[in-house]
Design an enzyme around this catalytic site. Structure first.
Site, PDB file in Angstrom:
ATOM      1  N   GLU A 122       0.740  -1.198  -0.091  1.00 45.30           N
ATOM      2  CA  GLU A 122      -0.024  -0.035  -0.056  1.00 45.30           C
ATOM      3  C   GLU A 122       0.641   1.362   0.026  1.00 45.30           C
ATOM      4  OE1 GLU A 122      -4.087  -1.496   2.332  1.00 45.30           O
ATOM      5  OE2 GLU A 122      -2.287  -0.664   3.630  1.00 45.30           O
ATOM      6  N   CYS A 135       3.481   8.471   1.641  1.00 44.24           N
ATOM      7  CA  CYS A 135       3.992   7.416   2.652  1.00 44.24           C
ATOM      8  C   CYS A 135       4.291   6.336   1.538  1.00 44.24           C
ATOM      9  CB  CYS A 135       3.028   7.393   3.560  1.00 44.24           C
ATOM     10  SG  CYS A 135       3.618   6.267   4.926  1.00 44.24           S
ATOM     11  N   CYS A 142       6.027  -7.090   7.035  1.00 43.94           N
ATOM     12  CA  CYS A 142       7.433  -6.554   7.816  1.00 43.94           C
ATOM     13  C   CYS A 142       7.752  -7.798   8.719  1.00 43.94           C
ATOM     14  CB  CYS A 142       7.065  -5.469   8.626  1.00 43.94           C
ATOM     15  SG  CYS A 142       8.595  -4.677   9.481  1.00 43.94           S
ATOM     16  N   CYS A 146       6.588  -5.489  15.648  1.00 43.30           N
ATOM     17  CA  CYS A 146       6.263  -4.534  16.495  1.00 43.30           C
ATOM     18  C   CYS A 146       4.771  -4.780  17.102  1.00 43.30           C
ATOM     19  CB  CYS A 146       6.537  -3.079  16.277  1.00 43.30           C
ATOM     20  SG  CYS A 146       7.896  -2.659  15.721  1.00 43.30           S
ATOM     21  N   CYS A 149       1.847  -2.470  15.970  1.00 42.29           N
ATOM     22  CA  CYS A 149       1.593  -2.286  14.354  1.00 42.29           C
ATOM     23  C   CYS A 149       0.842  -3.494  13.433  1.00 42.29           C
ATOM     24  CB  CYS A 149       3.313  -1.940  13.869  1.00 42.29           C
ATOM     25  SG  CYS A 149       3.105  -1.854  11.943  1.00 42.29           S
ATOM     26  N   GLU A 212      10.205  -2.379   6.967  1.00 41.52           N
ATOM     27  CA  GLU A 212      11.450  -1.935   7.626  1.00 41.52           C
ATOM     28  C   GLU A 212      12.477  -1.591   6.427  1.00 41.52           C
ATOM     29  OE1 GLU A 212      12.811  -0.406  10.372  1.00 41.52           O
ATOM     30  OE2 GLU A 212      14.417  -0.056   9.365  1.00 41.52           O
ATOM     31  N   SER A 243      12.011   6.287   7.784  1.00 38.18           N
ATOM     32  CA  SER A 243      11.709   6.011   9.409  1.00 38.18           C
ATOM     33  C   SER A 243      12.302   4.678   9.600  1.00 38.18           C
ATOM     34  CB  SER A 243      10.256   6.076   9.535  1.00 38.18           C
ATOM     35  OG  SER A 243      10.038   5.515  10.866  1.00 38.18           O
ATOM     36  N   SER A 265      11.823   5.353  15.386  1.00 41.86           N
ATOM     37  CA  SER A 265      10.698   4.736  16.165  1.00 41.86           C
ATOM     38  C   SER A 265      11.055   4.571  17.424  1.00 41.86           C
ATOM     39  CB  SER A 265      10.015   3.547  15.403  1.00 41.86           C
ATOM     40  OG  SER A 265       9.528   3.991  14.339  1.00 41.86           O
ATOM     41  N   LEU A 266      11.299   5.238  18.219  1.00 36.37           N
ATOM     42  CA  LEU A 266      11.524   5.113  19.677  1.00 36.37           C
ATOM     43  C   LEU A 266      10.708   4.384  20.660  1.00 36.37           C
ATOM     44  CD1 LEU A 266      14.362   5.277  21.253  1.00 36.37           C
ATOM     45  CD2 LEU A 266      13.525   7.552  22.221  1.00 36.37           C
ATOM     46  N   HIS A 267       9.683   5.007  20.709  1.00 36.13           N
ATOM     47  CA  HIS A 267       8.330   4.547  21.356  1.00 36.13           C
ATOM     48  C   HIS A 267       8.553   4.194  22.885  1.00 36.13           C
ATOM     49  CE1 HIS A 267       6.566   4.660  17.534  1.00 36.13           C
ATOM     50  NE2 HIS A 267       7.315   3.552  16.985  1.00 36.13           N
ATOM     51  N   CYS A 387      -1.145   5.521  10.515  1.00 39.30           N
ATOM     52  CA  CYS A 387       0.167   4.821  10.824  1.00 39.30           C
ATOM     53  C   CYS A 387      -0.063   3.529  11.274  1.00 39.30           C
ATOM     54  CB  CYS A 387       0.919   5.702  11.803  1.00 39.30           C
ATOM     55  SG  CYS A 387       1.549   7.181  11.530  1.00 39.30           S
TER      56      CYS A 387
HETATM   57  N1  SAH Z   1       9.230   0.208   9.990  1.00 40.97           N
HETATM   58  C1  SAH Z   1       9.629   1.725   9.899  1.00 40.97           C
HETATM   59  C2  SAH Z   1       8.643   2.438   9.035  1.00 40.97           C
HETATM   60  C3  SAH Z   1       7.058   1.910   8.915  1.00 40.97           C
HETATM   61  S1  SAH Z   1       6.389   2.494  10.352  1.00 40.97           S
HETATM   62  C4  SAH Z   1       9.475   2.063  11.392  1.00 40.97           C
HETATM   63  O1  SAH Z   1       8.784   1.199  12.140  1.00 40.97           O
HETATM   64  O2  SAH Z   1       9.848   3.113  11.837  1.00 40.97           O
HETATM   65  C5  SAH Z   1       5.986   4.248  10.490  1.00 40.97           C
HETATM   66  C6  SAH Z   1       5.498   4.547  12.015  1.00 40.97           C
HETATM   67  O3  SAH Z   1       4.239   4.452  12.320  1.00 40.97           O
HETATM   68  C7  SAH Z   1       6.567   4.251  12.891  1.00 40.97           C
HETATM   69  O4  SAH Z   1       6.716   5.060  13.734  1.00 40.97           O
HETATM   70  C8  SAH Z   1       5.752   3.041  13.441  1.00 40.97           C
HETATM   71  O5  SAH Z   1       6.224   2.828  14.899  1.00 40.97           O
HETATM   72  C9  SAH Z   1       4.318   3.632  13.396  1.00 40.97           C
HETATM   73  N2  SAH Z   1       3.157   2.860  13.704  1.00 40.97           N
HETATM   74  C10 SAH Z   1       3.053   1.541  13.713  1.00 40.97           C
HETATM   75  N3  SAH Z   1       1.931   1.090  14.179  1.00 40.97           N
HETATM   76  C11 SAH Z   1       1.350   2.154  14.502  1.00 40.97           C
HETATM   77  C12 SAH Z   1      -0.293   2.099  15.136  1.00 40.97           C
HETATM   78  N4  SAH Z   1      -1.061   1.100  15.327  1.00 40.97           N
HETATM   79  N5  SAH Z   1      -0.208   3.507  15.681  1.00 40.97           N
HETATM   80  C13 SAH Z   1       0.397   4.556  15.610  1.00 40.97           C
HETATM   81  N6  SAH Z   1       1.804   4.520  15.069  1.00 40.97           N
HETATM   82  C14 SAH Z   1       2.005   3.158  14.654  1.00 40.97           C
HETATM   83 FE1  SF4 Z   2       7.897  -3.073  10.880  1.00 41.00          FE
HETATM   84 FE2  SF4 Z   2       7.701  -0.638  11.436  1.00 41.00          FE
HETATM   85 FE3  SF4 Z   2       5.578  -1.935  11.839  1.00 41.00          FE
HETATM   86 FE4  SF4 Z   2       7.776  -2.085  13.457  1.00 41.00          FE
HETATM   87  S1  SF4 Z   2       6.396  -0.593  13.096  1.00 41.00           S
HETATM   88  S2  SF4 Z   2       6.382  -4.063  12.381  1.00 41.00           S
HETATM   89  S3  SF4 Z   2       9.205  -1.921  11.988  1.00 41.00           S
HETATM   90  S4  SF4 Z   2       6.585  -1.405   9.820  1.00 41.00           S
END
Ligand code: SAH
Ligand code: SF4
Length: 411
Positions: A122, A135, A142, A146, A149, A212, A243, A265-267, A387
């Protein structure tokens, strides 16, 4: 090219083999999208042009492919007429296949795309008052899982090729009608061909779609080079952000060989919580990650690193977490801004979004620490374009089907 060539990806989590190459076309022609000038010249000379001709034609074809966005060799008006059918017999100018295009109430657009070998992925376009951001996905699915996600729950994973990555940007320009009309006689001075962002809809690119990007480094780099080339899509590296969830060993090369803005993506600010929500943290911990950020080539106060922080209720959203985030950024002397992302839920997600008051308080604490910490407005939620919601319809359907089957068998 073979489909069986496999690439093992780094990471303790899930070293899944990923098919690297595109499927050969049934008609034997070669799709040129994704190839740099030198490869175009090689292909042309393999088809019989002498070296000088091949180089000249490659330069012309490159311009038409990537700067002007033509999809038909007949449109390449400075190439001799008899040469055009010769090209058409041997080559094609591809685009990802569009399965479905959706429009959100807020103007966000999402495209479900398909590779030639049938994998779905997508891309999302997010229009704002002062910019338009595309985007872009780097992988189908992936491998990193995470926990918050949706993309990370997709089983099937394949790296996208350079053509499939740059093809997304090209498709967006097709859809928005934004190819420059430019003239051809700028000689070697590619700067005249530069694409200005003024008045355009598509001004920025974020590698924040599925996948990723640093697990598909070579293809992402090669695609972004075409995007940044002055005679290609000619988008400035300052308008592109990559990212990563923290693939530490690839970060330096990302700065050196691509040179785009970095988002991380620190989180979470503790090992315990980050291990849980971003499992890659078990391999590359917070200290290592922040050191790599401090060393990121090109980062400065003018070009800050963005730290993405998803707001998860009672998980990572306390005042103490916010203060620790400020402390860490100061400790590593990072030119940083923080982007707070309200968690976007999906069916079966194990978390909830923090309350708006909590998000506001968290943001204030980081702001008071001298670091900008805006809250990202979720966009395109009604079409699952926000996201972390990206997961293809085919996968969603198969899950629904599985659920139905499970329900039927339980009866
Ligand atoms: N894989 C890379 C880039 C794609 S994700 C990464 O993880 O950085 C883009 C952003 O969306 C990342 O910061 C990810 O952590 C965030 N993200 C993923 N799932 C999400 C969700 N359900 N709600 C909000 N942000 C989310
Ligand atoms: Fe992959 Fe980024 Fe989603 Fe983590 S947040 S599962 S690295 S797409």
């Amino acid at each position: 090219m073979s489909t069986s060539e496999l690439m093992s990806i780094p990471g303790i989590i899930d070293p899944v083999p990923v098919a690297r190459n595109i499927t050969p076309r049934a008609d034997g022609r070669t799709d040129l999208i994704g190839l740099p000038r030198a490869r175009l010249a090689d292909l042309l000379s393999a088809e019989g042009l002498d070296a000088r001709q091949a180089k000249l034609r490659a330069k012309q074809v490159f311009h038409w492919l990537y700067h002007r966005g033509v999809t038909d060799f007949e449109a390449m008006t400075d190439i001799a007429k008899p040469m055009r059918p010769w090209l058409t017999e041997r080559f094609v100018i591809g685009r990802p296949h569009i399965v479905e295009a959706q429009h959100s109430r807020d103007g966000t657009r999402k495209w479900l795309l398909q590779t030639d070998d049938g994998h779905e992925f997508e891309m999302v376009f997010i229009p704002d008052a002062d910019r338009g951001t595309l985007c872009v996905s780097s992988q189908v699915g992936c491998t990193l899982n995470c926990r918050f996600c949706h993309t990370g729950t997709m089983k099937l994973v394949r790296n996208l090729t350079p053509g499939e990555i740059v093809g997304q940007v090209m498709l967006a320009r097709d859809a928005l009608g934004e190819w420059p009309k430019g003239k051809m006689d700028f000689g070697d001075d590619a700067s005249e061909a530069e694409y200005t962002a003024d008045g355009r809809l598509l001004t920025n690119i974020v590698m924040m779609g599925m996948g990723e990007p640093l697990y598909n480094f070579d293809n992402v780099r090669d695609a972004l080079r075409l995007v940044m080339d002055g005679d290609g899509l000619a988008l400035s590296k300052r308008r592109i952000t990559l990212s990563t969830s923290g693939v530490v060993p690839m970060m330096e090369r990302c700065g050196e060989e691509i040179g785009v803005n970095l988002a991380v993506s620190l989180h979470a600010v503790s090992k315990e919580i980050r291990d849980e929500i971003v499992p890659l943290n078990r391999k590359y911990g917070i200290e290592e990650l922040l050191e790599a950020c401090a060393d990121y080539p090109g980062a400065s106060n003018a070009r800050r690193i963005t730290f993405e922080y998803v707001m998860l209720k009672d998980k990572n959203d306390s005042d103490a977490d916010a203060r620790e985030l400020v402390r860490l950024i100061r400790q590593y002397k990072l030119p940083a801004k923080v982007n707070l992302i309200p968690f976007n839920p999906w069916p079966g997600a194990p978390y909830e979004c923090s309350t708006p008051e909590r998000v506001r308080r968290f943001s204030e604490i980081v702001f008071d620490g001298g670091i900008s910490a805006p809250v990202r407005t979720p966009r395109g939620r009604d079409i699952d374009a926000a996201c972390g919601q990206l997961k293809t319809a085919a996968e969603k359907k198969s899950r629904a089907e599985r659920d139905r089957e499970a329900a039927a068998s339980a009866m």
